[in-house]
Scaffold this motif. Structure first.
Motif, short mmCIF file in Angstrom:
data_model
loop_
_atom_site.label_atom_id
_atom_site.label_comp_id
_atom_site.label_asym_id
_atom_site.label_seq_id
_atom_site.Cartn_x
_atom_site.Cartn_y
_atom_site.Cartn_z
N ALA A 123 1.27 -1.80 0.04
CA ALA A 123 0.03 0.07 0.03
C ALA A 123 1.15 0.39 -0.12
N LEU A 124 2.31 1.33 0.60
CA LEU A 124 2.89 2.33 0.94
C LEU A 124 3.10 3.32 -0.57
N LEU A 125 3.43 2.28 -1.98
CA LEU A 125 3.81 2.09 -3.28
C LEU A 125 3.09 3.20 -3.65
N GLY A 126 1.44 3.45 -3.15
CA GLY A 126 1.12 4.41 -4.25
C GLY A 126 0.58 5.83 -2.75
N HIS A 127 1.09 5.67 -1.88
CA HIS A 127 1.29 7.67 -1.07
C HIS A 127 2.41 7.56 -1.76
N ILE A 128 3.77 6.64 -1.88
CA ILE A 128 4.75 7.51 -2.20
C ILE A 128 4.46 7.95 -4.12
N ALA A 129 3.51 7.45 -4.65
CA ALA A 129 3.00 7.85 -5.91
C ALA A 129 2.64 8.96 -6.47
N LEU A 131 2.95 11.52 -3.14
CA LEU A 131 3.61 12.04 -2.85
C LEU A 131 5.15 12.91 -3.72
N GLU A 132 5.47 11.61 -4.47
CA GLU A 132 6.86 11.53 -5.40
C GLU A 132 5.62 11.99 -7.17
N GLY A 133 5.09 12.11 -7.34
CA GLY A 133 5.16 11.90 -8.26
C GLY A 133 4.50 12.38 -9.75
N HIS A 134 4.37 14.09 -8.48
CA HIS A 134 3.69 15.35 -9.08
C HIS A 134 5.17 16.85 -8.84
N PRO A 135 6.14 16.64 -9.28
CA PRO A 135 7.19 17.41 -8.69
C PRO A 135 6.76 18.72 -8.79
N PRO A 136 7.30 19.78 -7.83
CA PRO A 136 7.17 21.12 -8.03
C PRO A 136 8.14 21.63 -9.56
N GLY A 166 10.84 13.76 -9.91
CA GLY A 166 11.09 13.05 -11.04
C GLY A 166 11.96 12.07 -11.30
N GLU A 167 12.57 11.89 -10.80
CA GLU A 167 13.57 10.39 -10.86
C GLU A 167 13.08 9.63 -10.22
N HIS A 168 12.57 10.30 -8.82
CA HIS A 168 12.33 9.19 -8.26
C HIS A 168 10.97 8.19 -8.47
N ARG A 169 9.92 9.49 -9.46
CA ARG A 169 8.70 8.49 -10.23
C ARG A 169 9.14 7.07 -10.96
N GLU A 170 10.29 7.79 -11.61
CA GLU A 170 10.39 6.39 -12.57
C GLU A 170 11.49 5.14 -12.35
N GLU A 171 11.59 5.51 -11.14
CA GLU A 171 12.32 4.89 -10.72
C GLU A 171 10.70 4.09 -10.02
N MET A 176 7.36 -0.77 -9.71
CA MET A 176 6.28 -1.54 -10.14
C MET A 176 5.91 -2.33 -11.24
N ASP A 177 6.50 -2.25 -12.40
CA ASP A 177 6.32 -2.89 -13.84
C ASP A 177 6.81 -4.58 -13.27
N LYS A 178 7.59 -4.93 -12.63
CA LYS A 178 8.73 -5.62 -12.05
C LYS A 178 7.82 -6.54 -10.88
N LEU A 179 7.24 -5.79 -10.27
CA LEU A 179 6.20 -6.91 -8.82
C LEU A 179 4.73 -7.33 -9.56
N PRO A 180 5.15 -8.32 -8.65
CA PRO A 180 4.23 -9.84 -9.03
C PRO A 180 2.77 -9.20 -8.44
N LEU A 181 2.18 -7.96 -8.86
CA LEU A 181 0.88 -7.76 -8.69
C LEU A 181 0.17 -7.91 -9.08
N THR A 182 -0.93 -8.60 -7.55
CA THR A 182 -2.25 -9.16 -8.17
C THR A 182 -3.25 -8.52 -7.93
N PRO A 183 -4.53 -8.66 -8.67
CA PRO A 183 -5.25 -7.91 -8.64
C PRO A 183 -5.89 -6.82 -7.48
#
Length: 232
Positions: A123-129, A131-136, A166-171, A176-183
């Motif tokens: 769940a923390l990945l959504g929080h980070i997304a 906070l860091e997904g929209h840089p000033p 911006g760098e953290h967002r791409e990381e 997340m693309d590599k994680l075995p995410l379930t629904p």
């Protein structure tokens, strides 16, 4: 994460409106106070989530733990940067540790602790997304420096995050693309992100209200040269 498209326009609009506040110096200090309440929780949240991942020891948890272990060194010291900016902006750094932040800060951070312990630390990945997904934007710090009359040294947090986020967002997206995410995991990440975006929208409103109150207090404070009129 497409669900964020439903709430991000309101957050962006509120943020843009916030930075146009008629008392920019008071607004900036109140924003730093609220930001410190959020940022000081980042590293403890990551460490708690990492510990929860290690305890679970499943494939998803191992992947999340690997990402968090790589990411956490990049977050150390950001709370100190906010404290330094607050001091350069004329604030008392001690107040950041004694005065409580707006309740929405506790609500946003507290929900992450709940989901880490009672759902899944992914769940923390959504929080980070959020906070860091929209840089000033890079131009924001110089604009605020001119509006407030404060030196650029008081805006190091904004300058730094205009580049780093911006760098953290791409990381994060690559991880997340590599994680075995379930629904279920995807739903939890989305719920966490929506909750954080909603909380930040409330935070923007709270910062403006506090700036209004600070501006009124300053405008009504008597001058140090003021003397009472002589009695008749």
């Amino acid at each position: 994460m497409a669900k964020l498209d439903l709430v991000m326009p309101a957050l962006r609009a509120g943020t843009e409106r916030m930075w146009r506040h008629p008392a920019p110096r008071e607004l900036y200090r109140e924003w730093l106070r609220a930001l410190h309440g959020m940022v000081r929780a980042t590293v403890p949240l990551i460490l708690d989530a990492t510990s929860a991942c290690v305890a679970r020891d499943d494939e998803l948890s191992r992947g999340v733990a690997a990402y968090l272990a790589h990411h956490v060194p990049e977050e150390y010291g950001h709370d100190r940067d906010v404290v330094d900016d607050y001091a350069r902006a004329g604030g008392d750094p001690a107040a950041l540790f004694t005065d409580p932040p707006p309740p929405c800060v506790a609500a946003v951070v507290g929900s992450q602790y709940y989901w880490i312990k009672h759902a899944h630390p992914v769940a923390l990945l959504g929080h980070i997304a959020v906070l860091e997904g929209h840089p000033p934007p890079p131009e924001l710090a110089p604009i605020l420096s001119r509006r407030t009359g404060l030196p650029m040294d008081a805006f190091r947090t904004l300058v730094t995050h205009a580049v780093l986020d911006g760098e953290h967002r791409e990381e994060l997206w690559r991880a997340m693309d590599k994680l075995p995410l379930t629904p279920e995991a995807e739903t939890l990440i989305g719920l966490s992100a929506l909750n954080t975006a909603h909380g930040l929208t409330q935070l923007v409103d709270a910062v403006q209200l506090r700036a209004n109150a600070a501006g009124k207090e300053r405008s009504w404070r008597p001058s140090t040269n003021w003397k009472p009129p002589a009695s008749t």
